[in-house]
Scaffold this active site. Structure first.
Site, PDB file in Angstrom:
ATOM      1  N   GLU A  53      -0.902  -5.579   8.815  1.00 16.02           N
ATOM      2  CA  GLU A  53      -0.018  -4.905   9.765  1.00 16.02           C
ATOM      3  C   GLU A  53      -0.487  -5.082  11.212  1.00 16.02           C
ATOM      4  O   GLU A  53      -1.675  -4.952  11.496  1.00 16.02           O
ATOM      5  CB  GLU A  53       0.049  -3.401   9.448  1.00 16.02           C
ATOM      6  CG  GLU A  53       0.692  -3.104   8.106  1.00 16.02           C
ATOM      7  CD  GLU A  53       0.919  -1.616   7.872  1.00 16.02           C
ATOM      8  OE1 GLU A  53       0.754  -0.801   8.801  1.00 16.02           O
ATOM      9  OE2 GLU A  53       1.257  -1.270   6.718  1.00 16.02           O
ATOM     10  N   ASP A  56       0.839  -1.198   0.000  1.00 18.78           N
ATOM     11  CA  ASP A  56       0.000   0.000   0.000  1.00 18.78           C
ATOM     12  C   ASP A  56       0.880   1.257   0.000  1.00 18.78           C
ATOM     13  O   ASP A  56       0.369   2.381  -0.025  1.00 18.78           O
ATOM     14  CB  ASP A  56      -1.016  -0.010   1.144  1.00 18.78           C
ATOM     15  CG  ASP A  56      -0.391  -0.094   2.519  1.00 18.78           C
ATOM     16  OD1 ASP A  56       0.848  -0.198   2.613  1.00 18.78           O
ATOM     17  OD2 ASP A  56      -1.148  -0.065   3.514  1.00 18.78           O
ATOM     18  N   SER A  57       2.202   1.050  -0.032  1.00 20.71           N
ATOM     19  CA  SER A  57       3.122   2.155  -0.327  1.00 20.71           C
ATOM     20  C   SER A  57       2.764   2.785  -1.666  1.00 20.71           C
ATOM     21  O   SER A  57       3.230   3.890  -1.969  1.00 20.71           O
ATOM     22  CB  SER A  57       4.571   1.649  -0.353  1.00 20.71           C
ATOM     23  OG  SER A  57       4.694   0.514  -1.187  1.00 20.71           O
ATOM     24  N   GLU A 104       9.855  -4.270   9.924  1.00 24.71           N
ATOM     25  CA  GLU A 104      10.301  -2.977   9.360  1.00 24.71           C
ATOM     26  C   GLU A 104      10.813  -2.042  10.454  1.00 24.71           C
ATOM     27  O   GLU A 104      10.187  -1.907  11.526  1.00 24.71           O
ATOM     28  CB  GLU A 104       9.120  -2.313   8.629  1.00 24.71           C
ATOM     29  CG  GLU A 104       9.469  -0.932   8.064  1.00 24.71           C
ATOM     30  CD  GLU A 104       8.444  -0.410   7.068  1.00 24.71           C
ATOM     31  OE1 GLU A 104       7.475  -1.124   6.725  1.00 24.71           O
ATOM     32  OE2 GLU A 104       8.640   0.737   6.620  1.00 24.71           O
ATOM     33  N   LYS A 117      -0.930  -9.424   3.075  1.00 30.11           N
ATOM     34  CA  LYS A 117      -0.130  -8.908   4.199  1.00 30.11           C
ATOM     35  C   LYS A 117      -0.992  -8.004   5.061  1.00 30.11           C
ATOM     36  O   LYS A 117      -1.788  -7.218   4.547  1.00 30.11           O
ATOM     37  CB  LYS A 117       1.092  -8.142   3.662  1.00 30.11           C
ATOM     38  CG  LYS A 117       1.971  -7.539   4.765  1.00 30.11           C
ATOM     39  CD  LYS A 117       3.367  -7.197   4.285  1.00 30.11           C
ATOM     40  CE  LYS A 117       3.490  -5.898   3.542  1.00 30.11           C
ATOM     41  NZ  LYS A 117       3.033  -4.700   4.281  1.00 30.11           N
TER      42      LYS A 117
HETATM   43  O1  KIV Z   1       3.625  -1.084   1.496  1.00 27.68           O
HETATM   44  C1  KIV Z   1       4.785  -1.526   1.340  1.00 27.68           C
HETATM   45  O2  KIV Z   1       5.449  -1.340   0.318  1.00 27.68           O
HETATM   46  C2  KIV Z   1       5.361  -2.286   2.432  1.00 27.68           C
HETATM   47  C3  KIV Z   1       6.844  -2.515   2.406  1.00 27.68           C
HETATM   48  C4  KIV Z   1       7.534  -1.262   2.762  1.00 27.68           C
HETATM   49  C5  KIV Z   1       7.259  -3.650   3.257  1.00 27.68           C
HETATM   50  O3  KIV Z   1       4.673  -2.665   3.329  1.00 27.68           O
END
Ligand code: KIV
Length: 276
Positions: free
Chosen positions: A125, A55-56, A193, A123
């Protein structure tokens, strides 16, 4: 016409058991973010093990200051594009902010990202009790989960910025306890992270699942970077934990290949990319 994976190098698909075997055998895992089919294909061709639709994308694709504005529709859209660029590379997609508000939303997000968009794993968090319940709910429905601990970007407002986590003993012990808890809940992979090297090492040794570090030191079982950072096109200052692999290489393909080689050999991350 776009031919999916034309000229793809023959490579055994990366699987969940395969990732576990890599940890057991001490083979480091190379992971990078991708947000579209062209870059996904670059990862595939360079032998990247895992492509992460992070989500980056809210920051590097959409220009926001955080990951918080990213929606499930955005994640599905980008994940489906990346899925058309990879074949052997495993595809992991982020659950966006507040997809964990309750189990029906978690399961809906998992179903769309895996069933509709083509991810092999999602994924999520954090390590709070409702996240552990979400991990259990997804894994019993055969959706593999990558947990994400330490500097979890969706908590940016709680943290007061993108700050290194786990520096004090109590905070470090909490991250370790969360890592053991997400593993017990059924997570198959863990992204860690923004933590000190010593904590990266403690967590990696404590859990059986592979730990992929980003700013978590050299002892993790693998590394992940945001592709813009490792190609030197970060907007603003490149994070300390990243490295511009385009320096000394004359193409994106060569830079990604060098990243994979340096992750596998342990040359990346070097001490200057780490926190104490
Ligand atoms: O959103 C993302 O790109 C991430 C990475 C920085 C691990 O969670």
């Amino acid at each position: 016409m776009y031919v999916q994976n034309a000229n793809a190098p023959a490579r055994k698909p990366v699987t969940v058991p395969g990732l576990h075997a890599m940890k057991a055998e001490g083979r480091r895992i190379a992971m990078l973010t991708a947000y579209d089919a062209s870059f996904a294909w670059q990862l595939e061709s360079a032998g990247v093990d895992v492509a992460l639709v992070g989500d980056s994308l809210g920051m590097v694709m959409q220009g926001h200051a955080s990951t918080l504005p990213v929606t499930l529709d955005h994640m599905v859209y980008h994940t489906a594009m990346v899925a058309r660029g990879v074949s052997a590379t495993m595809l992991v997609a982020d659950l966006p902010f507040m997809a964990d508000r309750d189990l029906p939303h978690v399961l809906e997000a998992g179903a769309r990202l895996v069933g509709e968009a083509g991810a092999a794993m999602v994924k999520i968090e954090g390590g709070a009790p409702h996240i552990l319940a979400a991990i259990e709910a997804l894994t019993v429905r055969a959706i593999p989960v990558c947990a994400h601990l330490g500097l979890t970007p969706q908590s940016v407002h709680k943290f007061g910025g993108f700050r290194i986590q786990g520096r004090e003993q109590e905070a470090a012990d909490r991250v370790l306890a969360e890592a053991l808890a997400v593993e017990s809940a059924g997570a198959d992979l863990l992204v860690l992270e923004g933590v000190p090297v010593a904590l990266g090492e403690r967590v990696t040794k404590a859990v059986k699942i592979p730990v992929i570090g980003i700013g978590a030191g050299p002892h993790c079982d693998g590394q992940v970077l945001v592709i813009q950072d490792m190609l030197g096109i970060t907007r603003g200052k490149r994070p300390k934990f990243s490295k511009d692999f385009l320096i000394g290489h004359d193409s994106v393909a060569a830079a990604i290949t060098a990243y994979v080689a340096d992750v596998r050999s342990g040359a990346f991350p070097a001490p200057e990319h780490c926190f104490n």
